[in-house]
Write an enzyme that holds these catalytic residues in place. Structure first.
Site, PDB file in Angstrom:
ATOM      1  CB  SER A 163      -1.107  33.576 -15.630  1.00 15.61           C
ATOM      2  OG  SER A 163      -2.133  32.826 -16.240  1.00 15.61           O
ATOM      3  CG  ASP A 243      -0.117  32.892 -23.415  1.00 16.90           C
ATOM      4  OD1 ASP A 243      -1.080  32.112 -23.267  1.00 16.90           O
ATOM      5  OD2 ASP A 243       0.223  33.747 -22.570  1.00 16.90           O
ATOM      6  CG  HIS A 275       0.435  31.110 -20.164  1.00 19.98           C
ATOM      7  ND1 HIS A 275       0.095  32.436 -20.233  1.00 19.98           N
ATOM      8  CD2 HIS A 275       0.049  30.686 -18.925  1.00 19.98           C
ATOM      9  CE1 HIS A 275      -0.483  32.797 -19.098  1.00 19.98           C
ATOM     10  NE2 HIS A 275      -0.516  31.753 -18.293  1.00 19.98           N
TER      11      HIS A 275
END
Length: 302
Positions: A163, A243, A275
């Site tokens: 991320s 995601d 995600h």
């Protein structure tokens, strides 16, 4: 009548901000756990302070097999959390890296960097670079941390993150390719569900970075020149089907392929997954597959 200071002036995915400048993160702070000797895997961990002034530190993990006669690859890892949450010392990231180190038989260094709002962007980038330079300072075997002096192979270094940490990993690889990292060879970079520009989160990143360069800021939208000079030989990108960042991860892959960069890049799509799903249950079969692919990427040249 409510004070005007109670007026919310900005509202984003991860936080909102009041007129008086107060910021409220939408998730509670994570509980931090101490380093440990894991009786199951044999992995040992310890913490080291990089800078007491900016509160940058790292958690170092070494496998049970660590032996000064056989140097081990090193993974420099950057956690996610939207630049404003999470910690290298949370149970989630501690357990993830403990599992990874046991499987891959490598050293890992997980960086605790500054978060918004206490330390706005670009602190996350600068802190991570400072920590990577600190790791590199051990390449002559005379650095401040014995585990790195004794066990790390600085010609087999990898950078990885998920991320926001994937975004930061990219910027570190750009710096390595641009100005070098003496004594260190970065073999590969792993981006797990990385954040880049191109979604509704762009406004949030711009707000967290008062010195931003707008939507064309190369940290938000990687420039072709930066991609062409990535300081590594291989890149592995993971994207997840459910995601909201999947498309930006795929776009990064396509842009890297056509940038003129001379390395090899591979993309893995986690079908039906959200995600960073792999962090929430390390025993889930698809999470195991992510970790195993990550491990194989790091050890394939051994």
């Amino acid at each position: 009548m409510a004070s005007s200071d109670e007026e919310i002036t900005h509202h984003f995915r991860f936080f909102h901000e009041y007129k008086d400048g107060r910021v409220v993160i939408h998730r509670p702070p994570v509980e931090k756990i101490p380093p440990s000797d894991d009786p199951v895997t044999g992995v040992r961990s310890k913490d080291a302070v990089i800078s007491s002034e900016s509160a940058v530190s790292v958690r170092i993990f070494i496998p049970k097999s660590a032996d000064s006669t056989q140097k081990l690859p090193l993974l420099f890892y950057i956690h996610g959390g939207g630049f404003c949450m999470q910690s290298a010392f949370s149970a989630q990231y501690h357990d993830f890296l403990n599992t990874f180190v046991a499987k891959a038989n490598v050293i890992a260094v997980s960086v605790e960097y500054g978060l918004f709002p206490t330390r706005p962007i670009p602190a996350c980038y600068e802190d991570s670079w400072a920590a990577l330079q600190w790791v590199a300072s051990h390449s002559k075997r005379n650095g401040p941390e014995p585990w790195l002096n004794d066990y790390a192979d600085f010609q087999r270094v990898f950078i990885g993150g998920d991320s926001a940490g994937g975004n930061i990993s990219h910027t570190l690889a750009v710096r390595v390719g641009s100005i070098g990292l003496p004594g260190v060879k970065v073999i590969g970079v792993v981006l797990l569900h990385p954040y880049f520009g191109g979604t509704d989160d762009d406004r949030m990143w711009l707000h967290m970075c008062p010195t931003n360069g707008g939507l064309e800021d190369p940290r938000l939208k990687p420039a072709a020149g930066d991609l062409a000079r990535l300081g590594c030989e291989r890149v592995l990108i993971f994207v997840a089907e459910k995601d909201h960042l999947m498309d930006v991860g795929k776009h990064y892959y396509e842009e890297l392929k056509k940038s003129g960069w001379g390395g090899s890049v591979e993309i893995v799509e986690n079908l039906g997954e959200e995600h960073c799903f792999h962090l929430f249950n390390l025993r889930y079969d698809k999470a195991v597959a992510v970790i195993d692919k990550f491990v194989s990427f790091v050890i394939q040249d051994r």
